[in-house]
Design an enzyme around this catalytic site. Structure first.
Site, PDB file in Angstrom:
ATOM      1  N   ASN A   9      64.590  28.452  31.650  1.00 54.94           N
ATOM      2  CA  ASN A   9      65.844  28.237  32.366  1.00 54.94           C
ATOM      3  C   ASN A   9      65.671  26.935  33.152  1.00 54.94           C
ATOM      4  O   ASN A   9      65.036  26.914  34.197  1.00 54.94           O
ATOM      5  CB  ASN A   9      66.084  29.429  33.303  1.00 54.94           C
ATOM      6  CG  ASN A   9      67.400  29.329  34.046  1.00 54.94           C
ATOM      7  OD1 ASN A   9      68.091  28.315  33.980  1.00 54.94           O
ATOM      8  ND2 ASN A   9      67.745  30.386  34.753  1.00 54.94           N
ATOM      9  N   ARG A  96      68.224  29.154  28.327  1.00 51.62           N
ATOM     10  CA  ARG A  96      69.539  29.316  28.948  1.00 51.62           C
ATOM     11  C   ARG A  96      70.260  27.974  28.846  1.00 51.62           C
ATOM     12  O   ARG A  96      69.766  26.950  29.326  1.00 51.62           O
ATOM     13  CB  ARG A  96      69.373  29.694  30.407  1.00 51.62           C
ATOM     14  CG  ARG A  96      70.697  29.864  31.068  1.00 51.62           C
ATOM     15  CD  ARG A  96      70.558  30.124  32.523  1.00 51.62           C
ATOM     16  NE  ARG A  96      71.848  30.516  33.063  1.00 51.62           N
ATOM     17  CZ  ARG A  96      72.012  30.968  34.283  1.00 51.62           C
ATOM     18  NH1 ARG A  96      70.980  31.084  35.080  1.00 51.62           N
ATOM     19  NH2 ARG A  96      73.202  31.291  34.710  1.00 51.62           N
ATOM     20  N   HIS A 184      78.195  32.303  34.087  1.00 53.18           N
ATOM     21  CA  HIS A 184      77.375  33.474  34.471  1.00 53.18           C
ATOM     22  C   HIS A 184      77.419  34.549  33.386  1.00 53.18           C
ATOM     23  O   HIS A 184      77.207  35.733  33.648  1.00 53.18           O
ATOM     24  CB  HIS A 184      77.835  34.093  35.815  1.00 53.18           C
ATOM     25  CG  HIS A 184      77.532  33.225  37.005  1.00 53.18           C
ATOM     26  ND1 HIS A 184      78.406  33.071  38.052  1.00 53.18           N
ATOM     27  CD2 HIS A 184      76.441  32.486  37.314  1.00 53.18           C
ATOM     28  CE1 HIS A 184      77.887  32.254  38.950  1.00 53.18           C
ATOM     29  NE2 HIS A 184      76.685  31.885  38.524  1.00 53.18           N
ATOM     30  N   ARG A 242      79.161  24.825  46.680  1.00 53.68           N
ATOM     31  CA  ARG A 242      80.376  24.442  45.924  1.00 53.68           C
ATOM     32  C   ARG A 242      81.607  25.035  46.601  1.00 53.68           C
ATOM     33  O   ARG A 242      81.557  26.144  47.127  1.00 53.68           O
ATOM     34  CB  ARG A 242      80.301  24.966  44.485  1.00 53.68           C
ATOM     35  CG  ARG A 242      79.272  24.251  43.640  1.00 53.68           C
ATOM     36  CD  ARG A 242      79.094  24.935  42.287  1.00 53.68           C
ATOM     37  NE  ARG A 242      77.747  25.466  42.160  1.00 53.68           N
ATOM     38  CZ  ARG A 242      77.343  26.283  41.191  1.00 53.68           C
ATOM     39  NH1 ARG A 242      78.173  26.652  40.239  1.00 53.68           N
ATOM     40  NH2 ARG A 242      76.098  26.712  41.152  1.00 53.68           N
ATOM     41  N   GLU A 388      69.005  37.942  33.862  1.00 54.50           N
ATOM     42  CA  GLU A 388      69.452  37.021  32.810  1.00 54.50           C
ATOM     43  C   GLU A 388      68.317  36.707  31.833  1.00 54.50           C
ATOM     44  O   GLU A 388      68.546  36.542  30.632  1.00 54.50           O
ATOM     45  CB  GLU A 388      69.971  35.727  33.452  1.00 54.50           C
ATOM     46  CG  GLU A 388      71.283  35.941  34.188  1.00 54.50           C
ATOM     47  CD  GLU A 388      71.483  35.015  35.363  1.00 54.50           C
ATOM     48  OE1 GLU A 388      70.584  34.951  36.238  1.00 54.50           O
ATOM     49  OE2 GLU A 388      72.532  34.362  35.432  1.00 54.50           O
TER      50      GLU A 388
END
Ligand code: ADP
Length: 404
Positions: A9, A96, A184, A242, A388
């Protein structure tokens, strides 16, 4: 000797890896680690066993660290992994990758042609995509025979109906791929794969992935029907740094009146806003929750208020709600955020069990999922820890089995 799957990742300044033993029935994590601070003056590598004991650690400083890019870091990691396999043999690497564009709606085997196609999506995710692809290119160059798989954060949302994906823009713009994709997806897919165990097969569920990045996904029968993130991962909820959804007129104002260019705006929207921007203190929820500063409280209140409003919007897209699921760093660990969000969703029928929410570890069975709503609650509320990396390893094994 059993086989192992490497999961990578890669972010803009870090590469995380996990090693899974591919046992007959399950994928068991046996080593994980990361290199942080790539291309800075202080890069740091650490690897640990799942129990937490350190297996390897190294630091690079000054110009040596500055020259440490994703390619060099990947070569270092592969070298480390190959000498710490604990008797396993690497059979594949899963990556990923944030954006699969309109083409990749499922995990895909990576070769030079696929990587070139994925590179055309760099403008769709300028802060992530090129870094996600770099380790795969590095491994393709150094070990061309090793099977590699790309798993996309957008793919899970491919089931959304066209209306949920559309912006009200002219066709010549939407035809260029300017539409809502959602992100996501690997986290949501992992949660979806566990809904059956919670008695939520076929249910209308909103999953709140609340980490440094944060979004909500509306699932009907385990399939994504709407989400808060859109064309980029900046839409929707306020996040660590963000801003989330913003009146586009604000951007025109900032360009006209404050003479901000595209890169200034990018920095503002992605790095200087959200919890950090509002509080002026930190992007870290733990710091904000323990701060006495009113601006820290304002940032947390705005975060939970926006989540509450978006839950209303997604419940409308679903036409009802059976369950609310919390996951990721904040969702799994902040009792205060969960309580405030459930309070905002009380009108939908969410009734929190205060004690279970405050101390979920007391009620947590082995699989880690915990119900935090009262028995009388019309809408169930759950904490389900996400994974994940496990999802990427599962996809990689599935494609590998199909390929051999
Ligand atoms: P990422 O999106 O980078 O994977 P995580 O899912 O790890 O992020 O979530 C990071 C966020 O989780 C941070 O805001 C952090 O403060 C928050 N967090 C982690 N542990 C706790 C905790 N015990 N209480 C409140 N917030 C927490």
């Amino acid at each position: 000797m059993s086989n192992a799957i490497i999961v990578i990742n890669a972010g803009s300044s870090s590469i995380k890896f996990s090693l899974f033993a591919d046992e007959t029935r399950q994928l068991e994590l046996f080593l994980k680690g990361q290199i942080e601070g790539l291309r800075t003056d202080n890069a740091h590598f650490i690897a640990r066993h799942p129990a937490g004991d350190v297996v390897g650690e190294r630091r690079w400083t000054g110009t040596e660290a500055g020259a440490f890019d994703h390619d060099a870091a990947t070569r270092f990691l592969m070298g480390f992994i190959n000498t710490h396999l604990e008797g396993h043999k690497v059979e594949a690497v899963g990556h990923r990758i944030v954006h699969g564009g309109g083409d990749f709606t499922a995990p895909a085997a990576l070769d030079a042609a696929v990587l070139d196609r994925l590179a055309t999506f760099v403008p769709l995710a300028p802060l992530h995509q090129r870094h996600n692809l770099a380790p795969a290119r590095s491994i393709l160059a150094s070990t061309p025979g090793l099977f590699q798989v790309g798993c996309f954060d957008t793919a899970f949302h491919a089931t959304q109906p066209p209306l949920a994906q559309a912006f009200a823009l002219p066709a010549e713009i939407t035809d260029r791929g300017v539409r809502r994709y959602g992100f996501h997806g690997l986290s949501y897919e992992y949660i979806a794969s566990h809904l059956g165990e919670l008695g939520l097969d076929g249910a209308k569920v909103i999953v709140a992935h609340l980490g440094n990045g944060a979004s909500l996904c509306a699932m009907d029968g385990g399939r994504s029907v709407a989400s808060t993130m859109g064309f980029t991962a900046v839409e929707g909820l306020p996040m660590g740094t963000r801003c989330g959804t913003l009146d586009p007129g604000v951007l025109l104002y900032l360009m006209d009146e404050m003479h901000m260019g595209p890169r200034d705006l990018e920095k503002l929207l992605y790095q200087r806003s959200g919890l950090l921007g509002v509080s002026g203190i930190s992007s870290d929820m733990r710091t904000l929750e323990t701060s006495p500063e009113p601006r820290a409280k304002l940032a947390v209140d705005l975060f939970t208020y926006r989540i509450g409003r978006e839950i209303g919007s997604l419940a409308a897209a679903l036409g009802g709600l059976d369950a609310l699921v919390f996951t990721a760093g904040i969702g799994e660990h902040s009792a205060g955020v969960r309580e405030a969000v459930c309070h905002h969703a009380a009108w939908l029928g969410v009734e929190l069990d205060g004690a279970a929410n405050a101390r979920p570890e007391d009620a947590r069975p082995e699989d880690g999922a915990t119900r935090i709503s009262a028995p009388s609650s019309r809408v169930a509320a759950w904490i389900v820890p996400t994974d994940e990396e496990q999802m990427i390893a599962r996809h990689t094994r599935r494609l590998l089995t199909g390929a051999t």
